[in-house]
Write a protein that holds these residues in place. Structure first.
Motif, PDB file in Angstrom:
ATOM      1  N   LEU A   8     -34.217 -19.969  -2.452  1.00  0.00           N
ATOM      2  CA  LEU A   8     -34.913 -18.735  -2.803  1.00  0.00           C
ATOM      3  C   LEU A   8     -33.992 -17.532  -2.966  1.00  0.00           C
ATOM      4  O   LEU A   8     -34.405 -16.520  -3.548  1.00  0.00           O
ATOM      5  CB  LEU A   8     -35.957 -18.419  -1.725  1.00  0.00           C
ATOM      6  CG  LEU A   8     -37.058 -19.469  -1.535  1.00  0.00           C
ATOM      7  CD1 LEU A   8     -37.961 -19.081  -0.370  1.00  0.00           C
ATOM      8  CD2 LEU A   8     -37.873 -19.649  -2.810  1.00  0.00           C
ATOM      9  N   ILE A   9     -32.746 -17.636  -2.443  1.00  0.00           N
ATOM     10  CA  ILE A   9     -31.844 -16.489  -2.509  1.00  0.00           C
ATOM     11  C   ILE A   9     -30.618 -16.784  -3.368  1.00  0.00           C
ATOM     12  O   ILE A   9     -30.268 -16.019  -4.276  1.00  0.00           O
ATOM     13  CB  ILE A   9     -31.407 -16.065  -1.087  1.00  0.00           C
ATOM     14  CG1 ILE A   9     -32.626 -15.596  -0.288  1.00  0.00           C
ATOM     15  CG2 ILE A   9     -30.353 -14.967  -1.155  1.00  0.00           C
ATOM     16  CD1 ILE A   9     -32.316 -15.245   1.151  1.00  0.00           C
ATOM     17  N   VAL A  10     -29.953 -17.906  -3.069  1.00  0.00           N
ATOM     18  CA  VAL A  10     -28.695 -18.207  -3.778  1.00  0.00           C
ATOM     19  C   VAL A  10     -28.956 -18.560  -5.233  1.00  0.00           C
ATOM     20  O   VAL A  10     -28.312 -18.029  -6.146  1.00  0.00           O
ATOM     21  CB  VAL A  10     -27.940 -19.335  -3.059  1.00  0.00           C
ATOM     22  CG1 VAL A  10     -26.658 -19.685  -3.825  1.00  0.00           C
ATOM     23  CG2 VAL A  10     -27.610 -18.933  -1.628  1.00  0.00           C
ATOM     24  N   PHE A  11     -29.889 -19.461  -5.474  1.00  0.00           N
ATOM     25  CA  PHE A  11     -30.145 -19.883  -6.857  1.00  0.00           C
ATOM     26  C   PHE A  11     -30.604 -18.734  -7.742  1.00  0.00           C
ATOM     27  O   PHE A  11     -30.156 -18.605  -8.884  1.00  0.00           O
ATOM     28  CB  PHE A  11     -31.175 -21.012  -6.882  1.00  0.00           C
ATOM     29  CG  PHE A  11     -30.602 -22.335  -6.437  1.00  0.00           C
ATOM     30  CD1 PHE A  11     -29.254 -22.464  -6.101  1.00  0.00           C
ATOM     31  CD2 PHE A  11     -31.407 -23.467  -6.372  1.00  0.00           C
ATOM     32  CE1 PHE A  11     -28.737 -23.676  -5.700  1.00  0.00           C
ATOM     33  CE2 PHE A  11     -30.886 -24.683  -5.980  1.00  0.00           C
ATOM     34  CZ  PHE A  11     -29.551 -24.783  -5.627  1.00  0.00           C
ATOM     35  N   PRO A  12     -31.489 -17.827  -7.282  1.00  0.00           N
ATOM     36  CA  PRO A  12     -31.856 -16.677  -8.117  1.00  0.00           C
ATOM     37  C   PRO A  12     -30.753 -15.636  -8.242  1.00  0.00           C
ATOM     38  O   PRO A  12     -30.899 -14.661  -8.987  1.00  0.00           O
ATOM     39  CB  PRO A  12     -33.076 -16.084  -7.394  1.00  0.00           C
ATOM     40  CG  PRO A  12     -33.611 -17.196  -6.565  1.00  0.00           C
ATOM     41  CD  PRO A  12     -32.409 -17.963  -6.134  1.00  0.00           C
ATOM     42  N   GLY A  13     -29.644 -15.781  -7.510  1.00  0.00           N
ATOM     43  CA  GLY A  13     -28.535 -14.856  -7.613  1.00  0.00           C
ATOM     44  C   GLY A  13     -28.642 -13.631  -6.748  1.00  0.00           C
ATOM     45  O   GLY A  13     -27.971 -12.624  -7.012  1.00  0.00           O
ATOM     46  N   LEU A  14     -29.442 -13.678  -5.669  1.00  0.00           N
ATOM     47  CA  LEU A  14     -29.560 -12.533  -4.780  1.00  0.00           C
ATOM     48  C   LEU A  14     -28.404 -12.468  -3.777  1.00  0.00           C
ATOM     49  O   LEU A  14     -28.231 -11.448  -3.109  1.00  0.00           O
ATOM     50  CB  LEU A  14     -30.894 -12.590  -4.015  1.00  0.00           C
ATOM     51  CG  LEU A  14     -32.158 -12.564  -4.895  1.00  0.00           C
ATOM     52  CD1 LEU A  14     -33.404 -12.692  -4.018  1.00  0.00           C
ATOM     53  CD2 LEU A  14     -32.211 -11.282  -5.716  1.00  0.00           C
ATOM     54  N   THR A  50     -34.245 -23.477   7.345  1.00  0.00           N
ATOM     55  CA  THR A  50     -34.100 -22.112   6.829  1.00  0.00           C
ATOM     56  C   THR A  50     -32.911 -22.009   5.883  1.00  0.00           C
ATOM     57  O   THR A  50     -32.970 -21.269   4.892  1.00  0.00           O
ATOM     58  CB  THR A  50     -33.936 -21.118   7.986  1.00  0.00           C
ATOM     59  OG1 THR A  50     -32.854 -21.538   8.834  1.00  0.00           O
ATOM     60  CG2 THR A  50     -35.207 -21.023   8.807  1.00  0.00           C
ATOM     61  N   SER A  51     -31.852 -22.745   6.164  1.00  0.00           N
ATOM     62  CA  SER A  51     -30.687 -22.721   5.270  1.00  0.00           C
ATOM     63  C   SER A  51     -31.043 -23.263   3.891  1.00  0.00           C
ATOM     64  O   SER A  51     -30.668 -22.687   2.863  1.00  0.00           O
ATOM     65  CB  SER A  51     -29.541 -23.531   5.882  1.00  0.00           C
ATOM     66  OG  SER A  51     -28.441 -23.571   4.998  1.00  0.00           O
ATOM     67  N   VAL A  52     -31.789 -24.371   3.889  1.00  0.00           N
ATOM     68  CA  VAL A  52     -32.186 -24.964   2.605  1.00  0.00           C
ATOM     69  C   VAL A  52     -33.106 -24.013   1.844  1.00  0.00           C
ATOM     70  O   VAL A  52     -32.938 -23.779   0.639  1.00  0.00           O
ATOM     71  CB  VAL A  52     -32.871 -26.324   2.840  1.00  0.00           C
ATOM     72  CG1 VAL A  52     -33.479 -26.844   1.537  1.00  0.00           C
ATOM     73  CG2 VAL A  52     -31.876 -27.329   3.400  1.00  0.00           C
ATOM     74  N   LEU A  53     -34.101 -23.446   2.533  1.00  0.00           N
ATOM     75  CA  LEU A  53     -35.031 -22.545   1.863  1.00  0.00           C
ATOM     76  C   LEU A  53     -34.332 -21.293   1.346  1.00  0.00           C
ATOM     77  O   LEU A  53     -34.612 -20.822   0.234  1.00  0.00           O
ATOM     78  CB  LEU A  53     -36.149 -22.165   2.843  1.00  0.00           C
ATOM     79  CG  LEU A  53     -37.171 -23.257   3.171  1.00  0.00           C
ATOM     80  CD1 LEU A  53     -38.136 -22.774   4.241  1.00  0.00           C
ATOM     81  CD2 LEU A  53     -37.933 -23.669   1.917  1.00  0.00           C
ATOM     82  N   ARG A  54     -33.430 -20.735   2.131  1.00  0.00           N
ATOM     83  CA  ARG A  54     -32.731 -19.529   1.692  1.00  0.00           C
ATOM     84  C   ARG A  54     -31.797 -19.821   0.527  1.00  0.00           C
ATOM     85  O   ARG A  54     -31.609 -18.960  -0.348  1.00  0.00           O
ATOM     86  CB  ARG A  54     -31.958 -18.935   2.866  1.00  0.00           C
ATOM     87  CG  ARG A  54     -32.878 -18.319   3.912  1.00  0.00           C
ATOM     88  CD  ARG A  54     -32.175 -18.017   5.210  1.00  0.00           C
ATOM     89  NE  ARG A  54     -33.126 -17.490   6.214  1.00  0.00           N
ATOM     90  CZ  ARG A  54     -32.815 -17.252   7.477  1.00  0.00           C
ATOM     91  NH1 ARG A  54     -31.575 -17.486   7.920  1.00  0.00           N
ATOM     92  NH2 ARG A  54     -33.738 -16.795   8.311  1.00  0.00           N
ATOM     93  N   THR A  55     -31.235 -21.011   0.499  1.00  0.00           N
ATOM     94  CA  THR A  55     -30.397 -21.382  -0.648  1.00  0.00           C
ATOM     95  C   THR A  55     -31.244 -21.452  -1.917  1.00  0.00           C
ATOM     96  O   THR A  55     -30.846 -20.969  -2.986  1.00  0.00           O
ATOM     97  CB  THR A  55     -29.705 -22.723  -0.388  1.00  0.00           C
ATOM     98  OG1 THR A  55     -28.861 -22.610   0.772  1.00  0.00           O
ATOM     99  CG2 THR A  55     -28.846 -23.135  -1.587  1.00  0.00           C
TER     100      THR A  55
END
Length: 304
Positions: free
Chosen positions: A101-107, A94-99
């Motif tokens: 899908l969330i961190v890279f797009p700037g959310l 989940t940490s990898v997926l959230r990074t």
């Protein structure tokens, strides 16, 4: 089938993720903290979907090392270790997926998704709860399936026993009829040779039908009536005009299933214990009726 299993698991994961998202987002709206709906949705969906992907592993471990078996002192530590490892895999995935899908797009800035020892420790309680729930569901389902399978096996065994009993009965009835007919033929050989010849011909036709290959222990009522007619042809040669047999079987019951060689021994028994055919009329009535969803067959001896 695997396709249905995975479809069901992923559908359940999506439904749970949406419910958790709705709960968190409504809570933020209630506390005047709107916004971040996309981040919350991604967090809940990734957590639910990754958990669904790990369900087969939980089921396998539960079945391979049952925690409630007689060897529970050995299996329980394995279950705890498996729950810890699965919780760790869930946290990492989940940490990898959230990074991604969330961190890279700037959310989000992503500091809450760092893989630290604290993150793994904080995920253990929830991981243990989820593992315990799926482990319990697996044991309940397996116990129900085991009971159901045992019930089906018992029904199958009873059916096989009934078939074996019918086969034994058939082996008893067929020689009995054969010996009685041969005795009648022996009595007619000198008294009425032509009748004896006719009886042998009819008996041959009946035996060809009775001993054909691929016989089952059941047949249709229409077929049983046909076999009875062959038998009555033989008996009419013996009793001549003194024999009267009425068969009342409605056409709508012709395809009803009945045990093989059911009617012939019943009628034979009625003839045997009827009045002396040399002195009086021998009358037998066979009736078939549908009563309360069952087939009722009655044989009446009306000799006199």
């Amino acid at each position: 089938p695997p396709a249905q299993l995975w479809t069901g698991l992923l559908s359940l994961a999506v439904a749970v993720g949406l419910l958790l998202f709705l709960d968190r987002y409504l809570d933020r709206l209630a506390t005047d903290r709107p916004g971040d709906w996309a981040r919350i949705l991604i967090e809940e969906m990734t957590g639910s979907i990754v958990a669904a992907l790990l369900v087969p592993v939980m089921v396998y471990v539960t079945r391979r090392w049952p925690p409630l078996s007689t060897r529970w002192p050995l299996h329980l530590p394995i279950q705890v270790l498996a729950a810890t490892l699965i919780a760790g895999v869930h946290t990492s995935a989940t940490s990898v997926l959230r990074t991604l899908l969330i961190v890279f797009p700037g959310l989000s800035d992503g500091h809450e998704y760092l893989l630290t020892p604290q993150a793994y420790l904080l995920s253990l309680p929830a991981g243990f709860v989820v593992y315990a729930v799926f482990s319990a569901i697996t044991m309940v389902v397996d116990r129900y399936r085991g009971a159901r399978n045992r019930e089906l096996e018992a029904v199958e065994l009873r059916a096989q026993l009934a078939q074996a009993q019918m086969q034994v009965l058939r082996r008893q009835l067929e020689p009995h009829f054969l010996f009685n007919t041969l005795k009648s033929i022996a009595e007619l050989v000198y008294a009425n040779p032509k009748a004896a010849e006719e009886m042998i011909s009819r008996m041959s036709a009946l035996l060809r039908h009775s001993f054909t290959s691929e016989q089952s222990h059941e047949t249709t009522l229409a077929e049983e009536v046909r076999v009875l007619d062959l038998y009555l042809d033989i008996m009419r040669l013996r009793y001549a005009e003194r024999l009267f047999v009425q068969v009342d079987a409605p056409a709508e019951l012709a395809r009803a299933r009945v045990p093989r060689l059911l009617l012939q021994p019943l009628v034979e028994n009625a003839l045997r214990y009827g009045a002396d055919p040399s002195l009086s009329l021998v009358a037998v009535r066979v009736s078939a009726r549908a009563e309360d969803g069952a087939l009722a067959i009655r044989v009446h001896d009306r000799s006199g």
